[in-house]
Design a protein around this motif. Structure first.
Motif: not given
Length: 207
Positions: A13-17, A32, A34, A37, A56, A59, A63, A117
């Motif tokens: 999951i890359k869009d955790g905030i 942010r 990451v 899953d 940002e 990545n 990742d 989250n």
């Protein structure tokens, strides 16, 4: 030139905030996150970005870590995206001091981050927390893992009582450290901090 990242075995999951209010500084710190899953719990990496950079900008490496079983939390520091530009030594001291406290503040608020989250439930191994950083973020990592730093220009000492980080990961540490502090003994001090093992990778080969 661009390079393709190496894909790890886990989907992520890359869009955790998350947003954390910092009462002492009357500001909000955005984060942010990451993370894998499925599965867990996983070790946690708290990553301090480079000067004027942001969460940002990393990545490929972030990742990669998440795909190999880490939860990566990236706070946006006070200077993120040129939020503050130092005009004098005192400004830079403030930036570094707030960066150091940001890392501890993230660890203090892991439960809060999980509440924001829900996908993180069961994924945070709070007994295995790693400090990581790039450029000036490496100095933040060193201080948060026991290093005392003295600025030779004004003898200002930067230190922290933080003791919850079990390991340190530093990107571009030697160049950043020497350029910032002009310290002749920087490598000796680094060896004192990293007491067990160091893994150096250059051009995909272990050194």
């Amino acid at each position: 030139i661009s390079y393709e990242g190496v894909v790890g075995p886990l989907t992520i999951i890359k869009d955790g905030i998350a947003t954390l209010p910092v009462p002492l500084e009357n500001r909000e710190m955005s984060l942010r996150i990451v993370y894998p899953d499925q599965g867990g719990p996983f070790p946690i990496i708290v990553f301090s970005h480079g000067t004027f950079s942001s969460s940002e900008k990393y990545n490929l490496v972030v990742d990669f870590w998440a795909e190999h079983g880490y939860v990566v939390i990236l706070p946006n520091h006070l200077d993120a995206n040129y939020g503050i530009i130092p005009n004098k030594t005192e400004d830079m001291i403030r930036i570094i001091d707030t960066r150091i406290s940001d890392m501890s503040f993230v660890v203090d608020n892991l439960d809060n981050i999980e509440r924001q989250n829900p996908g993180l439930k069961g994924k945070l191994n709070q007994d295995m927390i790693i400090a990581a950083g790039h450029s000036i973020g490496t100095q933040v990592v060193l201080v948060n893992t026991g290093q005392r730093m003295r600025n030779p220009m004004n003898n200002y000492v930067t230190e922290s009582s933080e003791d919850r980080f079990m390991a340190a990961v530093m990107l571009n540490v030697v160049v950043g450290f020497i350029q910032e502090y002009k310290a002749n003994q920087s490598l000796e001090k680094l060896n004192e901090v990293v007491k067990k093992e160091s893994l150096i990778i250059r051009d995909d080969s272990e050194q």
